[in-house]
Write a protein that holds these residues in place. Structure first.
Motif, PDB file in Angstrom:
ATOM      1  N   UNK A   1     -37.854   7.037 -31.976  1.00  0.00           N
ATOM      2  CA  UNK A   1     -36.553   7.714 -31.957  1.00  0.00           C
ATOM      3  C   UNK A   1     -36.698   9.160 -32.433  1.00  0.00           C
ATOM      4  N   UNK A   2     -37.466   9.381 -33.481  1.00  0.00           N
ATOM      5  CA  UNK A   2     -37.717  10.757 -33.926  1.00  0.00           C
ATOM      6  C   UNK A   2     -38.470  11.524 -32.852  1.00  0.00           C
ATOM      7  N   UNK A   3     -39.402  10.858 -32.182  1.00  0.00           N
ATOM      8  CA  UNK A   3     -40.169  11.497 -31.110  1.00  0.00           C
ATOM      9  C   UNK A   3     -39.279  11.879 -29.932  1.00  0.00           C
ATOM     10  N   UNK A   4     -38.322  11.025 -29.610  1.00  0.00           N
ATOM     11  CA  UNK A   4     -37.439  11.302 -28.466  1.00  0.00           C
ATOM     12  C   UNK A   4     -36.489  12.460 -28.728  1.00  0.00           C
ATOM     13  N   UNK A   5     -36.253  12.756 -30.000  1.00  0.00           N
ATOM     14  CA  UNK A   5     -35.286  13.807 -30.351  1.00  0.00           C
ATOM     15  C   UNK A   5     -35.953  14.808 -31.298  1.00  0.00           C
ATOM     16  N   UNK A   6     -36.887  15.615 -30.800  1.00  0.00           N
ATOM     17  CA  UNK A   6     -37.587  16.563 -31.675  1.00  0.00           C
ATOM     18  C   UNK A   6     -36.641  17.621 -32.232  1.00  0.00           C
ATOM     19  N   UNK A   7     -36.833  17.915 -33.519  1.00  0.00           N
ATOM     20  CA  UNK A   7     -35.991  18.895 -34.202  1.00  0.00           C
ATOM     21  C   UNK A   7     -36.888  19.895 -34.919  1.00  0.00           C
ATOM     22  N   UNK A   8     -36.513  21.158 -34.846  1.00  0.00           N
ATOM     23  CA  UNK A   8     -37.334  22.222 -35.414  1.00  0.00           C
ATOM     24  C   UNK A   8     -37.127  22.317 -36.924  1.00  0.00           C
ATOM     25  N   UNK A   9     -37.923  23.193 -37.533  1.00  0.00           N
ATOM     26  CA  UNK A   9     -37.929  23.361 -38.987  1.00  0.00           C
ATOM     27  C   UNK A   9     -36.537  23.625 -39.538  1.00  0.00           C
ATOM     28  N   UNK A  10     -36.190  22.885 -40.585  1.00  0.00           N
ATOM     29  CA  UNK A  10     -34.923  22.968 -41.286  1.00  0.00           C
ATOM     30  C   UNK A  10     -33.726  22.536 -40.427  1.00  0.00           C
ATOM     31  N   UNK A  11     -33.986  21.964 -39.245  1.00  0.00           N
ATOM     32  CA  UNK A  11     -32.914  21.474 -38.376  1.00  0.00           C
ATOM     33  C   UNK A  11     -33.030  19.970 -38.136  1.00  0.00           C
ATOM     34  N   UNK A  12     -33.779  19.265 -38.974  1.00  0.00           N
ATOM     35  CA  UNK A  12     -34.125  17.867 -38.711  1.00  0.00           C
ATOM     36  C   UNK A  12     -33.015  16.916 -39.186  1.00  0.00           C
ATOM     37  N   UNK A  13     -31.815  17.143 -38.702  1.00  0.00           N
ATOM     38  CA  UNK A  13     -30.650  16.395 -39.167  1.00  0.00           C
ATOM     39  C   UNK A  13     -30.752  14.923 -38.772  1.00  0.00           C
ATOM     40  N   UNK A  14     -31.116  14.669 -37.522  1.00  0.00           N
ATOM     41  CA  UNK A  14     -31.186  13.284 -37.038  1.00  0.00           C
ATOM     42  C   UNK A  14     -32.280  12.515 -37.785  1.00  0.00           C
ATOM     43  N   UNK A  15     -33.475  13.107 -37.879  1.00  0.00           N
ATOM     44  CA  UNK A  15     -34.580  12.435 -38.565  1.00  0.00           C
ATOM     45  C   UNK A  15     -34.230  12.175 -40.030  1.00  0.00           C
ATOM     46  N   UNK A  16     -33.612  13.135 -40.671  1.00  0.00           N
ATOM     47  CA  UNK A  16     -33.175  12.989 -42.064  1.00  0.00           C
ATOM     48  C   UNK A  16     -32.248  11.783 -42.204  1.00  0.00           C
ATOM     49  N   UNK A  17     -31.310  11.649 -41.283  1.00  0.00           N
ATOM     50  CA  UNK A  17     -30.379  10.537 -41.346  1.00  0.00           C
ATOM     51  C   UNK A  17     -31.046   9.191 -41.099  1.00  0.00           C
TER      52      UNK A  17
END
Length: 390
Positions: free
Chosen positions: A25-41
């Protein structure tokens, strides 16, 4: 009675589906530095459901977190999660695997903590490893205070004890000249593009005199507007890397002299500002690494010492942590040896079956290592190359 390895393997197997899905799921929705809202959740929800006390948006960073389980006096083990991606090529460094393996290791180790040991398991979610320096900010703000051992595992094309982690400083350089009509009155101008190009050429000449593992690379990010206008403002970015902090300071001074000489030759002014934070070299705790290598062997992975041809070279803010706390940053095979990090091919492997195996084996190996730290805490207090940290 089941062995420690059997208990850990069984616990990882019980979590396997959720850990693999987390990674993908984290791989499917890559997020850049300081924007990792989904992964954080995703990570904080999983750890909270496993019984961890979770602090979201920790240490003044929106996408950092701290999760812990405290079982009284004893060693404090920090397991590190990274989860930021790269522009355009997503998880080509496999941080989705780091996140899922770290979370899984913490959940499994915490079960053993509750059953048999005392101490504390802390999971630190560290955003923006790819240039933003999340761990540096967290280190400065007290995230690693009281930690006896910090560990993470990074995917690569081989199982290796460590990456050749070299210190890095990044800088943005601006040149200011004087605009003029390039055909009608070029003599009135001072060409800021010439300043940038001359500085680049000076660095190119310097490269033949660098030490073996030193690196300098730069790009001109702004070169002017139109050819018939003498450029009055140009900009470049430079990365400088050296095996040690002392070497980095010397290298930065030499590069700056090259860039300033370009400005002087073109009659322009130069200014520079840092990009992000300086990343230190990695100081590996040998005692902690021995525990990791032993644990990996029990899981079925042979971890080799890097040699010429197998060394993975790079820079990470985990280096800064290692100067303050006994730390390890081993590599786990998640792709064929010929597939290098920061490529689209590696991103594909990080989201596929090889990546899934790295998540589960990494979780088991880190969990075994963490549990053994809980059992042998005093060993870690004097471990590592302490003279290098002094």
């Amino acid at each position: 009675m089941p062995t420690l390895k059997d208990r850990v393997a069984g616990a990882v197997a019980a979590e396997a589906d959720s850990l693999v899905e987390l990674s993908r799921e984290i791989h499917r929705h890559p997020e850049l530095a300081f924007e990792e809202v989904r992964a954080h959740g995703l990570l904080t929800d999983l750890l909270e459901s496993a019984g961890f006390a979770v602090t979201r948006s920790a240490y003044g960073l929106d996408t950092a977190f701290r999760a812990e389980i405290d079982a009284g006096a004893g060693p404090t083990v920090a397991i590190i999660c990274e989860y930021d991606a790269l522009p355009e090529i997503g998880h080509a460094c496999g941080h989705n695997l780091i996140a899922a393996a770290g979370a899984g290791a913490a959940i499994v180790a915490a079960r053993s903590l509750a059953e048999r040991h005392s101490g504390r398991i802390v999971v630190l979610g560290t955003p923006a490893e790819e240039g933003g320096g999340g761990k540096v900010y967290m280190l400065e703000r007290g995230a690693f205070e009281g930690v006896d051992a910090a560990m993470m595992v990074h995917p690569a094309g081989r199982d290796l004890t460590e990456m050749n982690t070299i210190a890095i400083e990044r800088t943005r350089v601006e040149y200011r000249g004087l605009a003029a009509h390039a055909a009608a009155a070029p003599q009135l101008g001072r060409n800021a593009l010439d300043a940038a190009v001359l500085g680049y050429l000076n660095v190119a000449a310097l490269r033949q005199h660098l030490a073996r593992h030193e690196r300098v690379h730069g790009v001109i990010t702004r070169g002017g507007t139109r050819p018939n206008i003498v450029p009055e403002w140009t900009e470049a970015e430079w990365y400088m890397r050296s095996p040690t902090m002392d070497g980095l300071q010397s290298l930065v001074a030499r590069v700056q002299s090259c860039l300033e000489a370009g400005a002087a030759a073109a009659g322009c002014n130069m200014s520079r500002e840092p990009i992000g934070r300086v990343y230190y070299d990695m100081v590996t705790s040998e005692a902690l690494l021995d525990l990791y290598v032993r644990s990996a062997a029990e899981i079925g992975r042979t971890v080799d010492v890097p040699e010429d041809g197998t060394t993975v070279v790079g820079s990470t803010d985990m280096g800064n942590v290692s100067h303050a706390v006994p730390s390890i940053h081993p590599l786990i095979k998640a792709a064929p040896a010929e597939v290098s990090l920061h490529t689209r091919s590696f991103a594909d492997y990080a989201g596929g079956p090889d990546g899934d195996r790295a998540v589960l084996d990494g979780a088991a190996t880190l969990a075994l290592t963490a549990i053994r730290v809980l059992e042998n805490g005093p060993l870690l207090l004097t471990s590592g190359r302490a003279e290098e940290r002094a």
